[in-house]
Design an enzyme around this catalytic site. Structure first.
Site, mmCIF file in Angstrom:
data_model
loop_
_atom_site.group_PDB
_atom_site.id
_atom_site.type_symbol
_atom_site.label_atom_id
_atom_site.label_comp_id
_atom_site.label_asym_id
_atom_site.label_seq_id
_atom_site.Cartn_x
_atom_site.Cartn_y
_atom_site.Cartn_z
ATOM 1 C CD GLU A 40 -3.012 -0.653 -0.123
ATOM 2 O OE1 GLU A 40 -3.037 0.492 -0.596
ATOM 3 O OE2 GLU A 40 -3.680 -1.586 -0.603
ATOM 4 C CE1 TYR A 123 -6.880 3.263 -0.122
ATOM 5 C CE2 TYR A 123 -4.502 3.296 0.254
ATOM 6 C CZ TYR A 123 -5.606 2.776 -0.381
ATOM 7 O OH TYR A 123 -5.455 1.733 -1.262
ATOM 8 C CG ASP A 141 -7.757 4.807 -3.346
ATOM 9 O OD1 ASP A 141 -8.969 4.641 -3.606
ATOM 10 O OD2 ASP A 141 -6.858 4.139 -3.876
ATOM 11 C CB CYS A 194 -15.184 2.601 -12.305
ATOM 12 S SG CYS A 194 -16.139 4.114 -12.152
ATOM 13 C CB CYS A 202 -21.034 1.892 -17.853
ATOM 14 S SG CYS A 202 -20.317 3.422 -17.213
#
Ligand code: SF4
Length: 349
Positions: A40, A123, A141, A194, A202
């Site tokens: 991360e 986060y 995030d 996305c 979509c």
């Protein structure tokens, strides 16, 4: 969907989609909190593809928290060289030392303790606690904010505390028992279908039937963001000085941008060749010749360096600088990307 709430079925839509579509990434092989934490931190500001190799090398060299806590700064910076934002790795080590001293080297399991470690914000704490321990702690995030802004068709800038808080609260209300998978599914949706900087795909999205941005045709224009601050421009002249097969380097100051890393000698401003020769004379370096000059640009978060690199052979290894062989530079000295741009143009091999 009501304004600023999320449907409780969101996990049901996302989890099967994630199981079928997730990318095979090195940090998804286990749920060891140290591994998730390192990945991360590396993934902040850095692309997944770039992180893969760094992640594997880092864990091979520092397989556990005590090893990270005991690692020397030069070796640590070398493992991070090229990733940028070096304060991230300095905080990793500080936090590892804190885990060793306060928690006996075992990663803490509650959100408050994780959030209290150096370099771990809401986060990262949310990501580690949900992915490693299945706690219902959202990891909000830019990717997740974008997905939710589109689901809501909400034009509030996503970089405002108001939007972050609204998204965090809405997610907290729908977190399932499989919290780790849900966090990763949301991240994956925001990184792929996305994704940023393009129209969302979509028709392939598991939330398509319930997405207001898709229904209203506004998804591609979302999310909104606050206007960007102008970056400050700084000019620099960088000297790549060679003597008997060695190159001049010096350490940057212990505080500030790229603190404690190595650099080629440099001065503010763009010097003409004549002025550069004059300066090298002031440094008692007596250049035998200036070989070439090239320009490079490096962009930091708030600053742009416009650099002229001047390559010169000099006759003496003066003690103001550390003179390193190419092998030493490649294996021991952490040279930030801004200077590595010039190192790659040297003809030392
Ligand atoms: Fe994003 Fe489209 Fe899915 Fe809405 S339907 S969440 S805009 S990919």
């Amino acid at each position: 969907m009501d304004a600023r709430t999320l449907p409780p079925q969101l996990p049901q839509w996302l989890l099967p989609w994630y199981e079928q579509n997730k990318r095979d990434l090195p940090w998804r092989q286990d749920r060891e909190p140290y591994h998730i934490w390192v990945s991360e931190i590396m993934l902040q500001q850095t692309r997944v593809e770039a992180v893969k190799g760094y992640y594997t090398r880092f864990l091979a060299a520092l397989p556990d928290i005590p090893a990270l806590a005991a690692c020397g700064d030069d070796a640590l910076h070398k493992l991070w060289e090229g990733l940028g934002y070096y304060s991230r790795v300095r905080n990793l080590k500080k936090a590892a030392q804190q885990i060793v001293s306060a928690y006996g080297g075992v990663f803490p399991r509650d959100y408050g303790s994780v959030r209290g470690l150096p370099g771990i914000g809401p986060y990262t704490a949310g990501a580690i606690c949900s992915i490693a321990f299945d706690l219902p702690t959202p990891a909000v995030d830019g990717n997740v904010l974008r997905v939710v802004a589109r689901l809501w068709d909400d034009g509030t800038p996503i970089d405002t505390p108001e939007m972050k808080q609204a998204v965090t609260q809405a997610l907290e209300a729908v977190y399932p028992a499989q919290a780790g998978l849900f966090t990763q599914a949301l991240m994956e949706l925001g990184a792929t279908v996305c994704g940023p900087n393009r129209a969302p795909d979509c028709p392939r999205c598991p939330c398509a039937a319930h997405c207001l941005g898709y229904a209203h045709g506004t998804a591609a224009a979302l999310p909104a963001k606050l206007p960007k601050r102008e970056k400050r421009q700084e000019e620099k002249t960088v000297f790549i000085l060679q003597c008997d097969g060695c190159f001049a380097l010096r350490r940057r100051p212990p505080k500030g941008l790229l603190a404690g890393l190595w650099e080629f000698p440099n001065v503010p401003g763009t010097l003409t060749p004549e002025a550069a020769i004059g300066l090298l004379g002031d440094w008692n370096l007596r250049p035998s010749e200036l070989e070439k000059s090239i320009t490079r640009k490096h962009i930091f978060t708030h600053i742009v360096w416009e650099m002229r690199g001047i390559y010169a052979q000099v006759r003496e290894k003066t003690p103001e600088f550390t003179w390193m062989t190419p092998g030493e530079i490649d294996t021991q000295a952490a040279l930030p990307t801004a200077f590595r741009l010039f190192w790659e143009e040297t003809e030392h091999v």
